[in-house]
Design a protein around this motif. Structure first.
Motif, PDB file in Angstrom:
ATOM      1  N   ASP A 269       0.854  -1.201   0.000  1.00 15.87           N
ATOM      2  CA  ASP A 269       0.000   0.000   0.000  1.00 15.87           C
ATOM      3  C   ASP A 269       0.890   1.252   0.000  1.00 15.87           C
ATOM      4  O   ASP A 269       1.625   1.490   0.971  1.00 15.87           O
ATOM      5  N   PRO A 270       0.845   2.078  -1.059  1.00 13.73           N
ATOM      6  CA  PRO A 270       1.714   3.270  -1.101  1.00 13.73           C
ATOM      7  C   PRO A 270       1.399   4.274  -0.002  1.00 13.73           C
ATOM      8  O   PRO A 270       2.287   5.029   0.413  1.00 13.73           O
ATOM      9  N   VAL A 271       0.165   4.299   0.476  1.00  5.46           N
ATOM     10  CA  VAL A 271      -0.183   5.217   1.560  1.00  5.46           C
ATOM     11  C   VAL A 271       0.528   4.802   2.839  1.00  5.46           C
ATOM     12  O   VAL A 271       1.097   5.635   3.563  1.00  5.46           O
ATOM     13  N   ARG A 272       0.524   3.510   3.134  1.00  4.42           N
ATOM     14  CA  ARG A 272       1.223   3.039   4.329  1.00  4.42           C
ATOM     15  C   ARG A 272       2.729   3.181   4.187  1.00  4.42           C
ATOM     16  O   ARG A 272       3.435   3.445   5.171  1.00  4.42           O
ATOM     17  N   LEU A 273       3.253   2.998   2.977  1.00  9.90           N
ATOM     18  CA  LEU A 273       4.677   3.234   2.763  1.00  9.90           C
ATOM     19  C   LEU A 273       5.010   4.690   3.041  1.00  9.90           C
ATOM     20  O   LEU A 273       6.041   5.002   3.664  1.00  9.90           O
ATOM     21  N   ALA A 274       4.160   5.604   2.607  1.00 10.57           N
ATOM     22  CA  ALA A 274       4.383   7.021   2.880  1.00 10.57           C
ATOM     23  C   ALA A 274       4.377   7.295   4.377  1.00 10.57           C
ATOM     24  O   ALA A 274       5.190   8.092   4.876  1.00 10.57           O
ATOM     25  N   VAL A 275       3.479   6.638   5.110  1.00 10.79           N
ATOM     26  CA  VAL A 275       3.459   6.778   6.566  1.00 10.79           C
ATOM     27  C   VAL A 275       4.794   6.328   7.150  1.00 10.79           C
ATOM     28  O   VAL A 275       5.373   6.984   8.028  1.00 10.79           O
ATOM     29  N   ALA A 276       5.315   5.209   6.654  1.00  7.69           N
ATOM     30  CA  ALA A 276       6.552   4.645   7.193  1.00  7.69           C
ATOM     31  C   ALA A 276       7.741   5.578   6.998  1.00  7.69           C
ATOM     32  O   ALA A 276       8.589   5.708   7.894  1.00  7.69           O
ATOM     33  N   ILE A 277       7.830   6.240   5.850  1.00  5.85           N
ATOM     34  CA  ILE A 277       9.016   7.046   5.586  1.00  5.85           C
ATOM     35  C   ILE A 277       8.868   8.501   5.999  1.00  5.85           C
ATOM     36  O   ILE A 277       9.810   9.278   5.870  1.00  5.85           O
ATOM     37  N   THR A 278       7.715   8.868   6.517  1.00  4.61           N
ATOM     38  CA  THR A 278       7.517  10.243   6.998  1.00  4.61           C
ATOM     39  C   THR A 278       7.106  10.304   8.463  1.00  4.61           C
ATOM     40  O   THR A 278       7.037  11.399   9.030  1.00  4.61           O
ATOM     41  N   GLY A 279       6.856   9.153   9.093  1.00  9.67           N
ATOM     42  CA  GLY A 279       6.213   9.153  10.406  1.00  9.67           C
ATOM     43  C   GLY A 279       7.092   9.490  11.585  1.00  9.67           C
ATOM     44  O   GLY A 279       6.620   9.980  12.604  1.00  9.67           O
ATOM     45  N   GLY A 280       8.393   9.202  11.529  1.00 14.61           N
ATOM     46  CA  GLY A 280       9.271   9.568  12.634  1.00 14.61           C
ATOM     47  C   GLY A 280       9.374   8.538  13.734  1.00 14.61           C
ATOM     48  O   GLY A 280       8.808   7.450  13.673  1.00 14.61           O
ATOM     49  N   ASP A 281      10.161   8.909  14.769  1.00 23.12           N
ATOM     50  CA  ASP A 281      10.411   8.089  15.960  1.00 23.12           C
ATOM     51  C   ASP A 281      11.233   6.835  15.666  1.00 23.12           C
ATOM     52  O   ASP A 281      11.238   5.897  16.463  1.00 23.12           O
ATOM     53  N   ASP A 282      11.942   6.800  14.525  1.00 21.04           N
ATOM     54  CA  ASP A 282      12.778   5.630  14.229  1.00 21.04           C
ATOM     55  C   ASP A 282      14.049   5.622  15.069  1.00 21.04           C
ATOM     56  O   ASP A 282      14.526   4.565  15.474  1.00 21.04           O
ATOM     57  N   TYR A 283      14.647   6.777  15.263  1.00 14.65           N
ATOM     58  CA  TYR A 283      15.933   6.913  15.962  1.00 14.65           C
ATOM     59  C   TYR A 283      17.011   6.016  15.364  1.00 14.65           C
ATOM     60  O   TYR A 283      17.833   5.441  16.069  1.00 14.65           O
ATOM     61  N   GLU A 284      16.974   5.901  14.035  1.00 16.69           N
ATOM     62  CA  GLU A 284      18.074   5.312  13.296  1.00 16.69           C
ATOM     63  C   GLU A 284      19.025   6.429  12.870  1.00 16.69           C
ATOM     64  O   GLU A 284      18.664   7.614  12.906  1.00 16.69           O
ATOM     65  N   LEU A 285      20.239   6.075  12.460  1.00 20.59           N
ATOM     66  CA  LEU A 285      21.197   7.066  12.005  1.00 20.59           C
ATOM     67  C   LEU A 285      21.058   7.266  10.499  1.00 20.59           C
ATOM     68  O   LEU A 285      21.002   6.293   9.731  1.00 20.59           O
ATOM     69  N   LEU A 286      20.986   8.507  10.096  1.00 22.45           N
ATOM     70  CA  LEU A 286      20.890   8.903   8.697  1.00 22.45           C
ATOM     71  C   LEU A 286      22.142   9.708   8.381  1.00 22.45           C
ATOM     72  O   LEU A 286      22.452  10.676   9.082  1.00 22.45           O
ATOM     73  N   PHE A 287      22.884   9.307   7.340  1.00 20.40           N
ATOM     74  CA  PHE A 287      24.138  10.004   7.091  1.00 20.40           C
ATOM     75  C   PHE A 287      24.522   9.953   5.625  1.00 20.40           C
ATOM     76  O   PHE A 287      24.040   9.109   4.857  1.00 20.40           O
ATOM     77  N   SER A 288      25.375  10.879   5.252  1.00 16.73           N
ATOM     78  CA  SER A 288      25.946  10.921   3.913  1.00 16.73           C
ATOM     79  C   SER A 288      27.396  10.464   3.988  1.00 16.73           C
ATOM     80  O   SER A 288      28.067  10.618   5.015  1.00 16.73           O
ATOM     81  N   ALA A 289      27.871   9.900   2.892  1.00 14.16           N
ATOM     82  CA  ALA A 289      29.255   9.446   2.822  1.00 14.16           C
ATOM     83  C   ALA A 289      29.649   9.350   1.352  1.00 14.16           C
ATOM     84  O   ALA A 289      28.807   9.063   0.495  1.00 14.16           O
ATOM     85  N   PRO A 290      30.927   9.555   1.039  1.00 13.90           N
ATOM     86  CA  PRO A 290      31.360   9.421  -0.350  1.00 13.90           C
ATOM     87  C   PRO A 290      31.287   7.966  -0.799  1.00 13.90           C
ATOM     88  O   PRO A 290      31.329   7.048   0.041  1.00 13.90           O
ATOM     89  N   PRO A 291      31.180   7.709  -2.107  1.00 15.46           N
ATOM     90  CA  PRO A 291      31.121   6.324  -2.589  1.00 15.46           C
ATOM     91  C   PRO A 291      32.302   5.472  -2.138  1.00 15.46           C
ATOM     92  O   PRO A 291      32.168   4.254  -1.964  1.00 15.46           O
ATOM     93  N   THR A 292      33.448   6.105  -1.909  1.00 19.57           N
ATOM     94  CA  THR A 292      34.637   5.360  -1.483  1.00 19.57           C
ATOM     95  C   THR A 292      34.490   4.760  -0.087  1.00 19.57           C
ATOM     96  O   THR A 292      35.303   3.915   0.309  1.00 19.57           O
ATOM     97  N   ALA A 293      33.470   5.191   0.670  1.00 22.09           N
ATOM     98  CA  ALA A 293      33.266   4.667   2.032  1.00 22.09           C
ATOM     99  C   ALA A 293      32.441   3.392   2.052  1.00 22.09           C
ATOM    100  O   ALA A 293      32.251   2.797   3.125  1.00 22.09           O
TER     101      ALA A 293
END
Length: 342
Positions: A269-293
Motif C-alpha cells: 500500500d503506497p499510503v502506508r509506505l508514505a506513513v513509514a518514511i515520513t512518520g518519525g520516531d525511528d531513531y536510526e542514524l541517517l548520514f551521507s558518505a562518499p562512494p569510497t566509504a
C-alpha cells in the motif's frame, strides 16, 4: 520491574506521599551512584572534567504525555524512550555516552508505583548503555507529565559528526529499519489493524523502545560526511541534512530498509509506505558518505550486526529539497514530509 534499590526510608509512614527530597533519595539517588561527578546528588550541581583530547557533546530532548507518549504507557517504556532519544542524538554526533541530567514535572497525585517503574526503566538503560545520572530537578505540575533529559557524551576533539558535512555526489545511508515506530503509532491509535500478535508486538516495541545505534555512531567518524538521527521522519530529516549541507537529495523509496513486520503491515500500500518514511520516531542514524566509504560501511555493518543501507544520493539543487521516487522511478506522492511540533 523492581526499583533499582530498596526503599531507603523504611521508617516513613507508608500512607504519606513522598516529598521532593524523599523522592530523590528513593528513586533517583541510586541512579547517580555510578558517576562520581554527581557527588551523590548532595550538591546543587555536578562537577566533572573532560579527558584530554576529547570534547563534550551535549543534547537535550523533552517528552510530554499525550504528545510523545500515551499517558497510560508503561513507565519503564517511557523512561526508555526518553533515554534512548537522547542517546541517539549522541550517536549521531559520533559521541560515546558519559552522563545525563533529568527534569521531571509530575502531577502531585502520581502513584509511587509509576515512579518505581520509571526509575527501573532508567536503571535498566543505564546498565545497558553505560551512562549514569548526574543530577536534575523534580517539580510538580497541574498539566501533563513532562520529562526532559540532557545527555553528555565524549568525542575525539574536532571530530564530532556535523549535519552540514554532506557534499554533492555523496551517497545517503541509513541504519537498521525505517517505519516500525510510525506503523506502531498507527496501531496504538487504532488506525491500523494487524491481526498477527508478533507483528503488532514488534511494531509497538519499536515505538516505545527505539534502538539507539551507539555501537555505530562513534565508528562513523572518518567514514560519514554528515549525520543526524531520524526522529521527525526519514524524508523530513534528510531535508534537514540537505538544508544544512547546501544541497538537494534523491531518495529511492524502494531501497528504504523495512523490517518483515513493517513490510507485512504495508503490504504494497503506497499510503502506508508514505506513513513509514515520513512518520518519525525511528531513531536510526541517517548520514551521507562518499562512494569510497562503501566498503568500510559494509565492514562496520557486519561487525556490529546492524544493517547499513544505501538509499539515495546528494545532488545539486535547492538546499533541503528531497525528491522521493518509487520503484518505477516515478515521484511518490506524500501528503507531508514528517513531524513538525508547530
Amino acid at each position: 520491574m523492581h526499583p533499582p534499590h530498596p526503599d531507603p526510608l523504611p521508617g516513613r509512614e507508608r500512607n504519606r506521599p513522598l516529598g521532593e527530597f524523599d523522592r530523590i533519595a528513593r528513586f533517583f539517588k541510586p541512579l547517580a551512584a555510578g558517576f562520581p561527578g554527581a557527588r551523590g546528588l548532595r550538591d546543587d550541581a555536578a562537577v566533572f572534567g573532560v579527558p584530554e583530547g576529547r570534547e563534550l557533546v551535549v543534547t537535550t530532548d523533552a517528552m510530554v504525555a499525550g504528545v510523545h507518549f500515551f499517558p497510560d504507557d508503561p513507565p519503564a517504556d517511557i523512561a526508555a524512550k526518553l533515554m534512548r532519544s537522547n542517546l541517539s542524538d549522541l550517536a549521531a554526533m559520533g559521541a560515546e555516552p558519559l552522563a545525563y541530567t533529568l527534569v521531571t514535572a509530575l502531577p502531585r497525585g502520581l502513584d509511587e508505583s509509576w515512579l518505581e517503574g520509571f526509575a527501573a526503566g532508567l536503571d535498566e538503560d543505564q546498565r545497558q548503555f553505560g551512562i549514569a545520572l548526574a543530577g536534575g530537578d523534580s517539580v510538580s505540575t497541574s498539566g501533563p507529565i513532562t520529562l526532559s533529559v540532557t545527555a553528555f557524551g565524549l568525542v575525539p576533539a574536532g571530530r564530532a559528526l556535523p549535519r552540514w558535512g554532506g557534499r554533492t555526489g555523496d551517497r545517503v545511508f541509513v541504519t537498521g529499519c525505517i517505519g516500525d515506530a510510525a506503523l506502531g503509532l498507527e496501531i496504538a491509535y487504532g488506525r491500523l489493524d494487524i491481526p498477527d500478535e508478533d507483528t503488532r508486538a514488534h511494531l509497538l516495541r519499536r515505538l516505545r523502545r527505539p534502538d539507539p545505534r551507539m555501537g555505530i555512531g562513534p565508528r562513523l567518524i572518518g567514514l560519514a560526511s554528515g549525520a543526524m538521527d531520524v526522529s521527525d521522519g526519514l524524508v523530513a530529516d534528510l531535508g534537514h541534512l540537505c538544508e544544512e549541507s547546501g544541497c538537494a537529495a534523491l531518495l529511492r523509496a524502494d531501497r528504504v530498509p523495512l523490517s518483515d513486520a513493517a513490510r507485512g503491515a504495508i503490504d504494497g500500500d503506497p499510503v502506508r509506505l508514505a506513513v513509514a518514511i515520513t512518520g518519525g520516531d525511528d531513531y536510526e542514524l541517517l548520514f551521507s558518505a562518499p562512494p569510497t566509504a562503501r566498503d568500510g560501511l559494509a565492514a562496520l555493518a557486519a561487525d556490529c550486526g546492524v544493517a547499513i543501507t544505501e538509499i539515495g544520493e546528494l545532488r545539486p539543487g535547492s538546499p533541503g529539497d528531497v525528491a522521493v521516487l518509487d520503484a518505477a522511478g516515478s515521484p511518490l506522492p506524500l501528503s507531508r514530509r514528517g513531524w513538525d511540533h508547530f
